[in-house]
Design an enzyme around this catalytic site. Structure first.
Site, PDB file in Angstrom:
ATOM      1  N   GLY A 186      78.176 145.159 111.228  1.00 32.41           N
ATOM      2  CA  GLY A 186      77.849 144.323 110.835  1.00 32.41           C
ATOM      3  C   GLY A 186      76.412 145.287 110.332  1.00 32.41           C
ATOM      4  N   ARG A 187      75.116 144.030 110.465  1.00 31.71           N
ATOM      5  CA  ARG A 187      73.972 145.012 110.138  1.00 31.71           C
ATOM      6  C   ARG A 187      72.340 145.150 110.912  1.00 31.71           C
ATOM      7  NH1 ARG A 187      71.319 140.912 105.398  1.00 31.71           N
ATOM      8  NH2 ARG A 187      69.725 142.444 106.291  1.00 31.71           N
ATOM      9  N   GLU A 194      71.867 148.453 112.763  1.00 37.08           N
ATOM     10  CA  GLU A 194      71.036 149.317 112.762  1.00 37.08           C
ATOM     11  C   GLU A 194      69.582 148.531 112.905  1.00 37.08           C
ATOM     12  OE1 GLU A 194      70.630 148.695 108.486  1.00 37.08           O
ATOM     13  OE2 GLU A 194      69.714 146.989 108.528  1.00 37.08           O
ATOM     14  N   CYS A 213      82.424 149.572 113.175  1.00 42.88           N
ATOM     15  CA  CYS A 213      82.254 149.465 111.846  1.00 42.88           C
ATOM     16  C   CYS A 213      80.136 150.190 111.673  1.00 42.88           C
ATOM     17  CB  CYS A 213      82.544 147.907 111.843  1.00 42.88           C
ATOM     18  SG  CYS A 213      81.603 147.680 110.102  1.00 42.88           S
ATOM     19  N   HIS A 214      79.381 149.182 111.851  1.00 40.23           N
ATOM     20  CA  HIS A 214      78.402 150.067 112.270  1.00 40.23           C
ATOM     21  C   HIS A 214      77.738 150.217 113.515  1.00 40.23           C
ATOM     22  CE1 HIS A 214      78.287 149.357 107.776  1.00 40.23           C
ATOM     23  NE2 HIS A 214      77.326 150.064 107.784  1.00 40.23           N
ATOM     24  N   TYR A 274      82.277 152.506 110.182  1.00 37.21           N
ATOM     25  CA  TYR A 274      82.828 152.858 109.628  1.00 37.21           C
ATOM     26  C   TYR A 274      82.299 153.689 108.462  1.00 37.21           C
ATOM     27  CZ  TYR A 274      82.466 150.097 104.485  1.00 37.21           C
ATOM     28  OH  TYR A 274      82.477 150.233 102.696  1.00 37.21           O
TER      29      TYR A 274
END
Length: 200
Positions: free
Chosen positions: A89-90, A93, A119-120, A139
């Site tokens: 997800g976000r 980061e 994923c991320h 991802y």
């Protein structure tokens, strides 16, 4: 065999499925999972996001569920945990900017404890400098970060997963069956199936 103590690091707008599904699946097979987020305590919630593949050039994003944390980040001692889960997800980061998150991740790799990232999630691994020489799925948009961190990007199907030593990684939530199965194997968790006897 007794269950493992597993730490899960999450944050606001982490991917809904990638938090909820492994959290519940690992609990269901008898492990203890502590979900934590920097600057939050047990009982607080994070907002999740839902990423879907609907034909555009990248995933779409929608608001997901609220996910309740069951442990306090400030109290985490990574030495007390057997394994680590990093959803995507976000959130990754910005979570990788947190010094304690980086230290926690580095502990699990230094001790060769099982780590699952999806994923991320590998953005955190790249930020922690633990991917050098390691094969890691992520991802596809995170391929440059895996490679710039010295890792070998695993170009596998979206529903696939890869295990490299203690690290189990996957590109996105369609890989949950493969990712969780491989992680359970690295954890040493075996699930047996017994056939019910047929009634005469």
């Amino acid at each position: 065999m007794s269950g493992k103590r597993i730490l899960m690091i999450v944050g606001d707008f982490g991917e809904d499925y990638e938090i909820m599904v492994p959290f519940q699946a690992l609990l269901a097979v008898g492990h203890t999972v502590h979900a934590v987020c920097p600057d939050k305590t047990a009982g607080d919630s994070i907002a999740t996001s839902i990423h879907d593949f609907e034909g555009q050039q990248t995933y779409s994003e929608k608001r997901g569920h609220n996910f309740a944390l069951n442990a306090t980040f400030a109290e985490v001692d990574p030495a007390r945990y057997d394994a680590l889960v990093i959803p995507g997800g976000r959130a990754p980061e910005y979570l990788r900017l947190n010094a304690k998150v980086v230290e926690i991740v580095q502990h699990f790799f230094a001790q060769a404890k099982p780590v699952a990232a999806i994923c991320h999630g590998p953005q955190i691994l790249a930020g922690a400098g633990v991917l050098k020489g390691r094969t890691c799925a992520a991802y596809p948009a995170c391929k440059p970060e895996v490679e710039l961190a010295g890792g070998v990007y695993a170009d596998i199907p979206i529903d696939g997963a890869v295990t490299d030593g203690n690290l189990v990684s996957a590109p996105a939530w369609p890989a949950h069956p493969a990712w969780i199965a491989q992680f359970l194997k690295v954890l040493g968790t075996s699930i047996s199936h017994s056939e019910l006897s047929k009634a005469a």
